[in-house]
Design an enzyme around this catalytic site. Structure first.
Site, PDB file in Angstrom:
ATOM      1  N   HIS A   1       0.834  -1.200   0.000  1.00 33.08           N
ATOM      2  CA  HIS A   1       0.000   0.000   0.000  1.00 33.08           C
ATOM      3  C   HIS A   1       0.866   1.248   0.000  1.00 33.08           C
ATOM      4  O   HIS A   1       1.992   1.251   0.510  1.00 33.08           O
ATOM      5  CB  HIS A   1      -0.983   0.015   1.176  1.00 33.08           C
ATOM      6  CG  HIS A   1      -0.357   0.096   2.533  1.00 33.08           C
ATOM      7  ND1 HIS A   1      -0.076   1.289   3.160  1.00 33.08           N
ATOM      8  CD2 HIS A   1       0.044  -0.874   3.403  1.00 33.08           C
ATOM      9  CE1 HIS A   1       0.444   1.060   4.359  1.00 33.08           C
ATOM     10  NE2 HIS A   1       0.544  -0.249   4.530  1.00 33.08           N
TER      11      HIS A   1
ATOM     12  N   ASP B   1      -0.411   4.445   1.044  1.00 31.79           N
ATOM     13  CA  ASP B   1      -0.789   5.458   2.022  1.00 31.79           C
ATOM     14  C   ASP B   1      -0.043   5.255   3.334  1.00 31.79           C
ATOM     15  O   ASP B   1       0.417   4.154   3.649  1.00 31.79           O
ATOM     16  CB  ASP B   1      -2.299   5.476   2.246  1.00 31.79           C
ATOM     17  CG  ASP B   1      -2.838   4.212   2.887  1.00 31.79           C
ATOM     18  OD1 ASP B   1      -2.407   3.114   2.483  1.00 31.79           O
ATOM     19  OD2 ASP B   1      -3.687   4.310   3.787  1.00 31.79           O
TER      20      ASP B   1
ATOM     21  N   ASP C   1       6.506   1.106   6.227  1.00 34.20           N
ATOM     22  CA  ASP C   1       5.064   0.865   6.243  1.00 34.20           C
ATOM     23  C   ASP C   1       4.368   1.848   5.309  1.00 34.20           C
ATOM     24  O   ASP C   1       3.857   2.849   5.736  1.00 34.20           O
ATOM     25  CB  ASP C   1       4.529   0.995   7.673  1.00 34.20           C
ATOM     26  CG  ASP C   1       3.058   0.634   7.792  1.00 34.20           C
ATOM     27  OD1 ASP C   1       2.532  -0.044   6.882  1.00 34.20           O
ATOM     28  OD2 ASP C   1       2.427   1.032   8.783  1.00 34.20           O
TER      29      ASP C   1
ATOM     30  N   GLU D   1      -5.061   1.513   3.038  1.00 37.53           N
ATOM     31  CA  GLU D   1      -4.868   0.424   4.005  1.00 37.53           C
ATOM     32  C   GLU D   1      -4.898   0.933   5.437  1.00 37.53           C
ATOM     33  O   GLU D   1      -5.421   0.261   6.330  1.00 37.53           O
ATOM     34  CB  GLU D   1      -3.537  -0.284   3.724  1.00 37.53           C
ATOM     35  CG  GLU D   1      -3.310  -1.568   4.532  1.00 37.53           C
ATOM     36  CD  GLU D   1      -2.679  -1.341   5.904  1.00 37.53           C
ATOM     37  OE1 GLU D   1      -2.651  -2.285   6.720  1.00 37.53           O
ATOM     38  OE2 GLU D   1      -2.209  -0.202   6.171  1.00 37.53           O
ATOM     39  N   GLU D   2      -4.342   2.121   5.660  1.00 39.96           N
ATOM     40  CA  GLU D   2      -4.244   2.645   7.021  1.00 39.96           C
ATOM     41  C   GLU D   2      -5.612   3.037   7.590  1.00 39.96           C
ATOM     42  O   GLU D   2      -5.729   3.288   8.788  1.00 39.96           O
ATOM     43  CB  GLU D   2      -3.310   3.858   7.054  1.00 39.96           C
ATOM     44  CG  GLU D   2      -1.872   3.556   6.648  1.00 39.96           C
ATOM     45  CD  GLU D   2      -1.146   2.666   7.637  1.00 39.96           C
ATOM     46  OE1 GLU D   2      -1.748   2.279   8.657  1.00 39.96           O
ATOM     47  OE2 GLU D   2       0.033   2.354   7.399  1.00 39.96           O
TER      48      GLU D   2
ATOM     49  N   ASP E   1       1.702 -10.270   1.560  1.00 38.46           N
ATOM     50  CA  ASP E   1       1.468  -8.876   1.934  1.00 38.46           C
ATOM     51  C   ASP E   1       2.477  -8.493   3.004  1.00 38.46           C
ATOM     52  O   ASP E   1       3.292  -9.309   3.449  1.00 38.46           O
ATOM     53  CB  ASP E   1       0.024  -8.719   2.443  1.00 38.46           C
ATOM     54  CG  ASP E   1      -0.427  -7.260   2.529  1.00 38.46           C
ATOM     55  OD1 ASP E   1       0.315  -6.369   2.069  1.00 38.46           O
ATOM     56  OD2 ASP E   1      -1.529  -7.017   3.058  1.00 38.46           O
TER      57      ASP E   1
ATOM     58  N   HIS F   1       4.606   3.623  12.710  1.00 41.92           N
ATOM     59  CA  HIS F   1       3.530   4.539  13.139  1.00 41.92           C
ATOM     60  C   HIS F   1       4.019   5.488  14.232  1.00 41.92           C
ATOM     61  O   HIS F   1       3.214   6.211  14.808  1.00 41.92           O
ATOM     62  CB  HIS F   1       2.300   3.779  13.641  1.00 41.92           C
ATOM     63  CG  HIS F   1       1.496   3.161  12.549  1.00 41.92           C
ATOM     64  ND1 HIS F   1       0.152   2.856  12.688  1.00 41.92           N
ATOM     65  CD2 HIS F   1       1.821   2.778  11.293  1.00 41.92           C
ATOM     66  CE1 HIS F   1      -0.294   2.309  11.577  1.00 41.92           C
ATOM     67  NE2 HIS F   1       0.704   2.255  10.709  1.00 41.92           N
TER      68      HIS F   1
END
Length: 523
Positions: free
Chosen positions: A143, A145, A175, A209-210, A236, A483
């Site tokens: 992903h 985003d 990520d 995704e987030e 994934d 994150h």
């Protein structure tokens, strides 16, 4: 290491990646640390480049790989593809990311046997047609985003993609733009080698995704399902190569998640009559809700060690432990109670053995002298693979034991099914072979649990073989960066990731698995 060069010199050397720099210049001038200059050297004459840790790519591609590998990732990090909520995303940046990959990977977008589709406005689906239609296809998922990041607390601005001490810092470096760009980069290198895979495969790059993946990955999965697609495996993001996490194991350990925890996001609320603070009632909304939430924290969900894949993880790693831990891990039927209590001591391992409870938001009060008419809180539960949403909610209600506390479910889904993990599982054997090709010094490859959630959960109708693995080495201090502050990837680590994907695509072309060796570490 990827070769350090100035921008003007790179453009002279690598004309076919000129578009990369055009886009990159839109996101400030590319800045590389000066210490790279002393460790690498470049020459325009003969288009040669020397450095440490270059990919073992075919002759003719090695130079371009050295010159472009890191730069493609760096420029992608600068595009602020932030997801704040399902309703609030930086759609300008998402569109820009799409334009960027078209410029940087021209062969991927121009090759006749590759079909590109835009799904849900910003997500991307690539269908790579292999030469043998009899082979069941697979899928690589990533992903674009990222979660928000403010500059406070970062060593460098979070979207600057600056290099410090051999690491590229920036939101999305692990990520998960590293995977999105890495997959396309590996395919671009193969295409420039005139390589056409035997086995067809799909590449999915989601844009939300987030914030649940409902507009991107979910729509990609639904489209493929209408076309009757079935996958031999799906890979994934998820687990990583763990280095220094487990006492008694010296080698880095590749952990491939074969399931991911379920989730419940629920709002808890209490309503009460407002009034003046000079004459308060015995209990008020804030106190009632705070007491209920305290009971949830003080009474954690049951320890379920041994009832999920966590037991498989230790069994596969038993031989990697030094004495006497190897003896203990080989006899979990006897030592499970001890191990489960040890796992409870740290948040990172505690999350593997139970459903976790996290109070993430609390709102109440309107004025300092007014009794609050309501109090609200949001709680996120991550469900152990052996439990269900229904079971967890029943425990929550019994623990709170207060009808004044209302529970409103915002989102809930059960843990994902456990994917196959044996010598007959095609994906598992391909991962093992590829890991040993690229990371020959790792320990045994083991199954694990992904404690977060990924876009892969939307693809369960296409395959029962879903695996979550990011081929990046993590040390203990890397975990809070995801994150969090100072997210980063090492230059060598990104190169290795692309090399892994480069080899994975080639290794997946075999039609039948060879007979497995007795040693689980080997293919």
């Amino acid at each position: 290491m990827t070769c350090y060069v100035s921008e003007s010199l790179v453009i002279l050397i690598c004309n076919d990646f000129e578009a990369l720099f055009d886009t990159c210049m839109m996101h400030n001038q590319l800045k590389m640390a000066g210490n790279r200059r002393s460790s690498s050297s470049c020459q325009t004459s003969g288009h040669s480049c020397q450095g440490q840790g270059g990919l073992q790519l075919p002759t003719g591609l090695a130079v371009k790989a050295e010159e472009s590998l890191l730069l493609a990732s760096v420029c992608a990090i600068k595009i602020k593809t932030v997801s704040f909520s399902p309703e609030e995303q930086n759609t300008t940046a998402l569109a820009e990311f799409g334009n960027y990959i078209k410029k940087v990977f021209p062969d991927v977008f121009s090759t006749k046997f590759i079909q590109h589709e835009i799904i849900g406005e910003y997500s991307h689906l690539f269908t790579v047609q292999g030469s043998d239609p009899q082979l069941m296809p697979y899928m690589l998922l990533a992903h674009m985003d990222v979660v928000p990041a403010s500059q406070e607390g970062w060593h460098v601005p979070p979207f600057s993609a600056q290099e410090l001490d051999g690491f590229i810092y920036g939101r999305g470096t692990v990520d998960n733009k590293n995977s999105a760009i890495g997959i396309l980069q590996a395919l671009e290198f193969l295409l420039r080698r005139d390589y056409r895979p035997r086995r067809s495969f799909y590449i999915g790059i989601g844009h939300d995704e987030e914030v649940s993946g409902r507009k991107g990955a979910m729509k990609i999965a639904a489209l493929l399902e209408t076309r009757g697609v079935k996958l031999v495996f799906l890979l994934d993001e998820g687990s990583v190569i763990l280095d220094g996490f487990l006492e008694g194991i010296k080698k880095p350990v590749p952990l491939i998640a074969i399931t991911e925890k379920g989730s419940i996001t629920a709002n808890f609320s209490v309503e009460s009559a407002p009034g003046h603070s000079s004459a308060p009632p015995k209990e008020m909304s804030i106190g009632i809700l705070a007491a209920a939430l305290s009971r949830l924290e003080q009474n954690p969900m049951p320890n379920l060690f041994g009832q999920g894949p966590e037991i498989m993880t230790l069994e596969y790693l038993a031989s990697e432990f030094s004495f006497p831990l190897n003896l203990i891990m080989s006899n979990l039927w006897l030592f499970s109670p001890v191990i489960s209590r040890i796992f409870e001591q740290k948040p990172s391992t505690n999350a593997l053995i139970r459903t976790t409870t996290a109070i993430t938001m609390f709102n109440a009060g309107i004025k300092s002298n007014v009794i609050p008419p309501s109090a609200k809180a949001t709680v996120n539960f991550r469900i152990h693979p052996s439990q269900t949403v229904e079971e967890v909610l029943e425990i929550v209600k019994n623990t709170i034991a207060d009808d004044r506390v209302k529970i409103d479910i915002q989102e809930a889904f059960d843990p994902l099914p456990i994917s196959p993990w044996d010598d007959r599982a095609f994906g598992v054997q391909i991962f093992r072979r590829t890991l040993l090709d690229v990371f020959p010094d790792v320990g045994s490859v083991a199954p694990g649990i992904c404690i977060g959630n990924t876009d892969s959960r939307h693809f369960t109708n296409l395959t029962d073989a879903i695996y979550r693995f990011n081929p990046v080495v993590f040390k203990p201090d890397d975990v809070p960066r995801v994150h969090g502050l100072n997210e980063r990837i090492s230059v060598e680590g990104y190169e290795k990731q692309v090399e892994f994907l480069f080899q994975l695509i080639q290794n997946s072309d075999i039609s039948k698995l060879p007979k497995p060796h007795a040693e689980s570490h080997e293919l």
